[in-house]
Design a protein around this motif. Structure first.
Motif, mmCIF file in Angstrom:
data_model
loop_
_atom_site.group_PDB
_atom_site.id
_atom_site.type_symbol
_atom_site.label_atom_id
_atom_site.label_comp_id
_atom_site.label_asym_id
_atom_site.label_seq_id
_atom_site.Cartn_x
_atom_site.Cartn_y
_atom_site.Cartn_z
ATOM 1 N N ASP A 28 78.322 29.846 34.674
ATOM 2 C CA ASP A 28 78.247 28.457 34.223
ATOM 3 C C ASP A 28 77.011 27.776 34.814
ATOM 4 O O ASP A 28 76.325 26.999 34.130
ATOM 5 C CB ASP A 28 79.507 27.689 34.635
ATOM 6 C CG ASP A 28 80.727 28.077 33.815
ATOM 7 O OD1 ASP A 28 80.549 28.700 32.737
ATOM 8 O OD2 ASP A 28 81.854 27.770 34.257
ATOM 9 N N GLU A 33 76.538 22.507 45.191
ATOM 10 C CA GLU A 33 77.103 23.530 44.308
ATOM 11 C C GLU A 33 76.258 23.680 43.051
ATOM 12 O O GLU A 33 76.756 23.710 41.929
ATOM 13 C CB GLU A 33 78.555 23.200 43.952
ATOM 14 C CG GLU A 33 79.488 23.205 45.146
ATOM 15 C CD GLU A 33 80.938 23.004 44.761
ATOM 16 O OE1 GLU A 33 81.193 22.604 43.605
ATOM 17 O OE2 GLU A 33 81.824 23.271 45.594
ATOM 18 N N PRO A 61 82.093 30.646 37.528
ATOM 19 C CA PRO A 61 81.262 29.520 37.988
ATOM 20 C C PRO A 61 79.792 29.892 38.107
ATOM 21 O O PRO A 61 78.913 29.064 37.821
ATOM 22 C CB PRO A 61 81.863 29.178 39.361
ATOM 23 C CG PRO A 61 83.271 29.667 39.287
ATOM 24 C CD PRO A 61 83.219 30.901 38.445
#
Length: 207
Positions: free
Chosen positions: A125, A192, A122
């Motif tokens: 990414d 996030e 993540p």
């Protein structure tokens, strides 16, 4: 392995490794230092155009030497009129014989200040969404913990990278991941996402 908006770019960590290797060459063995590293212009690698890289080191002034990295297109002509481009500069410091050891940190105490965790995939990414693409040799963050204005990374080095560590004073991939981790400081746990991500263009001291 290190791209900005799909274009291969020499990482800031590579200039740090060059500087530390040069310091060892001119000063001898020791834990030398680099100060005021300034990246003037990115060195973009183009498959259609090779470039000649030149490292210039100034005279020894009481244990200090200037350090500069330049490049120009490779034309095969020593008298080429293409001007040299300055990419990075800084000052090398002779620390031979000095005690540069750092005190031990309390890992448990640092972890207690962290409030969020991001896994390796993540994390990369998120960086890719910011225009930063990394290949396998540069994807070594296994987990990133973030706190208020600080972060903590756990690294997992691939075997190929571990085999190269002895060849460098400060391997660019390992140093680069330290710079990558700064993204944790601007990580927004609510969305996030990584906000206000900037590339490093200055380092006060590397040692």
């Amino acid at each position: 392995d290190h791209c900005l908006d799909q274009s291969p770019v020499v990482p800031a960590a590579a200039y740090m490794e060059q500087a530390m290797a040069v310091a060892r060459s001119v000063f001898g063995e020791g834990q030398h230092a680099l100060s005021n590293l300034s990246i003037q212009q990115a060195l973009v690698l183009n498959e259609d155009q090779r470039r000649v890289v030149q490292v210039q080191v100034g005279p020894d002034l009481r244990g200090e030497r200037t350090f500069e990295v330049h490049s120009r297109p490779a034309t095969g002509d020593d008298d080429a009129s293409d001007a040299w481009t300055l990419h990075a500069s800084g000052t090398l410091h002779n620390r031979a014989g000095a005690d540069c050891s750092l005190g031990r940190s309390d890992l448990n105490e640092i972890e207690s200040r962290m409030s969020d965790k991001i896994g390796g995939k993540p994390f990369y990414d998120l960086l890719a969404g910011c225009g930063l693409q990394y290949g396998p040799m540069f994807q070594v963050v296994a987990e990133l913990q973030t706190g208020s204005g600080e972060c903590l990374s756990r690294l997992e080095l691939p075997d190929a990278l571990q085999q190269e560590l002895a060849d460098d004073v400060l391997h660019p991939a390992v140093m680069d991941v330290c710079l990558q981790s700064i993204a944790g400081v601007v990580y927004d746990s609510e969305t996030e996402a990584i906000s206000d991500l900037v590339l490093p263009i200055h380092a006060e001291q590397v040692r």
